[in-house]
Design a protein around this motif. Structure first.
Motif, PDB file in Angstrom:
ATOM      1  N   TRP A 148      -1.245 -52.781 -19.716  1.00 52.90           N
ATOM      2  CA  TRP A 148      -2.305 -52.798 -20.552  1.00 52.90           C
ATOM      3  C   TRP A 148      -1.588 -52.775 -22.116  1.00 52.90           C
ATOM      4  N   HIS A 149      -2.032 -53.589 -22.908  1.00 53.63           N
ATOM      5  CA  HIS A 149      -1.653 -53.636 -24.308  1.00 53.63           C
ATOM      6  C   HIS A 149      -2.544 -53.455 -25.332  1.00 53.63           C
ATOM      7  N   ASP A 150      -2.691 -52.282 -25.968  1.00 53.41           N
ATOM      8  CA  ASP A 150      -3.904 -52.106 -26.931  1.00 53.41           C
ATOM      9  C   ASP A 150      -5.316 -52.370 -26.051  1.00 53.41           C
ATOM     10  N   GLY A 151      -5.437 -52.024 -24.836  1.00 54.26           N
ATOM     11  CA  GLY A 151      -6.806 -52.058 -24.185  1.00 54.26           C
ATOM     12  C   GLY A 151      -6.973 -53.264 -23.577  1.00 54.26           C
ATOM     13  N   GLU A 152      -5.905 -54.191 -23.619  1.00 57.37           N
ATOM     14  CA  GLU A 152      -6.064 -55.459 -23.238  1.00 57.37           C
ATOM     15  C   GLU A 152      -5.009 -55.951 -21.724  1.00 57.37           C
ATOM     16  N   LEU A 153      -5.618 -56.228 -20.849  1.00 58.67           N
ATOM     17  CA  LEU A 153      -4.729 -56.460 -19.727  1.00 58.67           C
ATOM     18  C   LEU A 153      -3.732 -57.550 -19.832  1.00 58.67           C
ATOM     19  N   GLY A 154      -2.175 -57.443 -19.791  1.00 59.27           N
ATOM     20  CA  GLY A 154      -1.422 -58.500 -19.852  1.00 59.27           C
ATOM     21  C   GLY A 154      -1.050 -59.143 -18.595  1.00 59.27           C
ATOM     22  N   GLY A 155      -0.475 -60.267 -18.545  1.00 56.88           N
ATOM     23  CA  GLY A 155       0.153 -60.878 -17.629  1.00 56.88           C
ATOM     24  C   GLY A 155      -0.796 -61.747 -16.655  1.00 56.88           C
ATOM     25  N   ALA A 156      -0.247 -62.887 -16.283  1.00 61.00           N
ATOM     26  CA  ALA A 156      -1.121 -63.805 -15.798  1.00 61.00           C
ATOM     27  C   ALA A 156      -1.344 -63.423 -14.374  1.00 61.00           C
ATOM     28  N   VAL A 157      -0.406 -62.619 -13.564  1.00 58.67           N
ATOM     29  CA  VAL A 157      -0.696 -62.187 -12.163  1.00 58.67           C
ATOM     30  C   VAL A 157      -1.589 -61.104 -12.195  1.00 58.67           C
ATOM     31  N   ALA A 158      -1.395 -60.336 -13.059  1.00 54.29           N
ATOM     32  CA  ALA A 158      -2.430 -59.031 -13.288  1.00 54.29           C
ATOM     33  C   ALA A 158      -3.730 -59.263 -13.370  1.00 54.29           C
ATOM     34  N   LYS A 159      -3.897 -60.456 -14.457  1.00 55.23           N
ATOM     35  CA  LYS A 159      -5.343 -60.916 -14.703  1.00 55.23           C
ATOM     36  C   LYS A 159      -5.845 -61.483 -13.407  1.00 55.23           C
ATOM     37  N   TRP A 160      -5.048 -62.179 -12.740  1.00 55.73           N
ATOM     38  CA  TRP A 160      -5.568 -62.931 -11.410  1.00 55.73           C
ATOM     39  C   TRP A 160      -5.852 -61.769 -10.363  1.00 55.73           C
ATOM     40  N   ALA A 161      -5.019 -60.818 -10.406  1.00 60.81           N
ATOM     41  CA  ALA A 161      -5.031 -59.687  -9.460  1.00 60.81           C
ATOM     42  C   ALA A 161      -6.619 -59.185  -9.386  1.00 60.81           C
ATOM     43  N   SER A 175       4.002 -41.753 -22.629  1.00 67.35           N
ATOM     44  CA  SER A 175       5.206 -41.900 -23.362  1.00 67.35           C
ATOM     45  C   SER A 175       5.502 -43.353 -23.793  1.00 67.35           C
ATOM     46  N   HIS A 176       5.979 -43.763 -25.127  1.00 64.18           N
ATOM     47  CA  HIS A 176       6.206 -44.671 -25.546  1.00 64.18           C
ATOM     48  C   HIS A 176       7.614 -45.220 -25.240  1.00 64.18           C
ATOM     49  N   ALA A 177       8.480 -44.201 -24.341  1.00 59.96           N
ATOM     50  CA  ALA A 177       9.735 -44.837 -24.010  1.00 59.96           C
ATOM     51  C   ALA A 177       9.718 -45.939 -23.459  1.00 59.96           C
ATOM     52  N   THR A 178      10.708 -46.700 -23.531  1.00 61.76           N
ATOM     53  CA  THR A 178      10.980 -47.839 -22.604  1.00 61.76           C
ATOM     54  C   THR A 178      11.120 -47.748 -21.081  1.00 61.76           C
ATOM     55  N   PRO A 179       9.875 -48.623 -20.211  1.00 61.21           N
ATOM     56  CA  PRO A 179       9.994 -48.077 -18.872  1.00 61.21           C
ATOM     57  C   PRO A 179      11.367 -48.110 -18.243  1.00 61.21           C
ATOM     58  N   GLY A 180      11.578 -47.239 -17.382  1.00 64.96           N
ATOM     59  CA  GLY A 180      12.878 -46.925 -16.665  1.00 64.96           C
ATOM     60  C   GLY A 180      13.924 -46.202 -17.243  1.00 64.96           C
ATOM     61  N   GLN A 181      13.482 -45.987 -18.585  1.00 66.76           N
ATOM     62  CA  GLN A 181      14.681 -44.775 -18.864  1.00 66.76           C
ATOM     63  C   GLN A 181      14.653 -43.577 -18.461  1.00 66.76           C
ATOM     64  N   VAL A 182      13.446 -43.023 -18.041  1.00 67.40           N
ATOM     65  CA  VAL A 182      13.396 -41.696 -17.354  1.00 67.40           C
ATOM     66  C   VAL A 182      14.094 -41.725 -16.023  1.00 67.40           C
ATOM     67  N   ALA A 183      13.970 -42.706 -15.216  1.00 67.09           N
ATOM     68  CA  ALA A 183      14.622 -42.917 -13.940  1.00 67.09           C
ATOM     69  C   ALA A 183      16.243 -43.095 -14.286  1.00 67.09           C
ATOM     70  N   LEU A 184      16.578 -43.740 -15.198  1.00 64.25           N
ATOM     71  CA  LEU A 184      18.000 -43.914 -15.662  1.00 64.25           C
ATOM     72  C   LEU A 184      18.532 -42.512 -15.878  1.00 64.25           C
ATOM     73  N   ALA A 185      17.833 -41.847 -16.587  1.00 63.92           N
ATOM     74  CA  ALA A 185      18.348 -40.459 -16.834  1.00 63.92           C
ATOM     75  C   ALA A 185      18.490 -39.566 -15.760  1.00 63.92           C
ATOM     76  N   ALA A 186      17.637 -39.587 -14.947  1.00 59.53           N
ATOM     77  CA  ALA A 186      17.775 -38.865 -13.505  1.00 59.53           C
ATOM     78  C   ALA A 186      18.865 -39.395 -12.873  1.00 59.53           C
ATOM     79  N   LEU A 187      18.830 -40.658 -12.697  1.00 58.22           N
ATOM     80  CA  LEU A 187      20.109 -41.389 -11.707  1.00 58.22           C
ATOM     81  C   LEU A 187      21.571 -40.980 -12.409  1.00 58.22           C
TER      82      LEU A 187
END
Length: 266
Positions: free
Chosen positions: A113-126, A209-221
């Motif tokens: 979701w971006h500013d309340g709008e669903l993004g991505g062709a497959v997500a909208k299809w789903a 959080s506005h952190a880039t997705p994946g960075q929390v997992a990267l820190a744990a790894l």
């Protein structure tokens, strides 16, 4: 990495199916179930078995699929006129069942979701897929490919890799040990998961959080001290995949014992 994963079929099959139902499974995931007679012949390998999903470019446009020869399909895909060319995305089989009239296959689609709008062709299809609408499904096999002497496993992903890691954890040997770092947007995405008792499953929640997705997992790894007989599988946002590989190599795990793949780039 090799051009083709070792366990990718040399003659991948292109299946046709249609939407049977669609339903939300958590705030960040919509599950679409596709079904059809041809899916009864799908050789599901479990783990992170993935495929290329083809969708009509618009609801009122017929589904036109590329021809497949061996592992080659992309050139044929590009030759389809742009107005008729199907949308193509990579997904993991969330679950599969043979039925009396073929087979059913579940696809868990991440909702961004971006500013309340669903993004991505497959997500909208789903979220709006009409029952009976057509899809194409090109089998691509599995990426998870541990060496025979692997005795420990370290897995990490953001939400885009969750369906694959869920399948891998389900199918690991019961005596497997290790850790899995699963990063998701909200606590309600952290559902019960099947895993060997010796594998620690750690849910990592961004909670807006506005952190880039994946960075929390990267820190744990990055805190892992891998055993020399371990195998690691790191997928998701590009920075998590490449950063995870770099951290594990620095910690002493050979590159040959790490599978990594960037599914998308933030």
């Amino acid at each position: 990495m090799a051009r083709y994963p070792r366990l990718m079929p040399t003659e991948p099959r292109l299946f046709t199916a249609s939407v049977a139902r669609t339903e939300p499974v958590s705030p960040s995931f919509q599950r679409v179930t596709i079904a059809g007679p041809e899916l009864g012949e799908f050789d599901w390998l479990g783990r992170d078995h993935w495929f290329r999903l083809f969708l009509p470019p618009a609801p009122d446009v017929p589904l036109r699929l590329p021809s497949v020869r061996g592992r080659s399909w992309y050139r044929s895909y590009l030759l389809i006129p742009s107005a008729e060319r199907p949308h193509c995305s990579n997904y993991t089989v969330a679950d599969y069942r043979r039925t009396s009239d073929g087979g059913e296959l579940d696809i868990d689609v991440v909702l961004h979701w971006h500013d309340g709008e669903l993004g991505g062709a497959v997500a909208k299809w789903a979220v709006g897929a009409a029952v009976g609408s057509p899809v194409g499904f090109l089998d691509q096999g599995v990426m998870f490919d541990p060496p025979q002497d692997a005795q420990a496993y370290y897995l990490a992903s953001d939400e885009t890799g969750l369906p694959g890691l869920r399948g891998i954890l389900r199918d690991l040997d019961p005596d497997a040990v290790g850790a899995a770092f699963l990063e998701v947007p909200t606590a309600d995405d952290a559902a019960e998961i099947e895993a060997p008792p010796g594998v620690e499953v750690r849910w990592l929640v961004r909670n807006g959080s506005h952190a880039t997705p994946g960075q929390v997992a990267l820190a744990a790894l990055g805190e892992v001290a891998p055993r020399p007989d371990a195998y690691a599988f790191v997928v998701g946002e590009s920075g998590l995949a490449t950063g995870g590989r770099r951290a594990l190599k620095k910690a002493g795990l050979p590159a040959s014992r790490i599978t990594f793949s960037g599914f998308w780039r933030a």
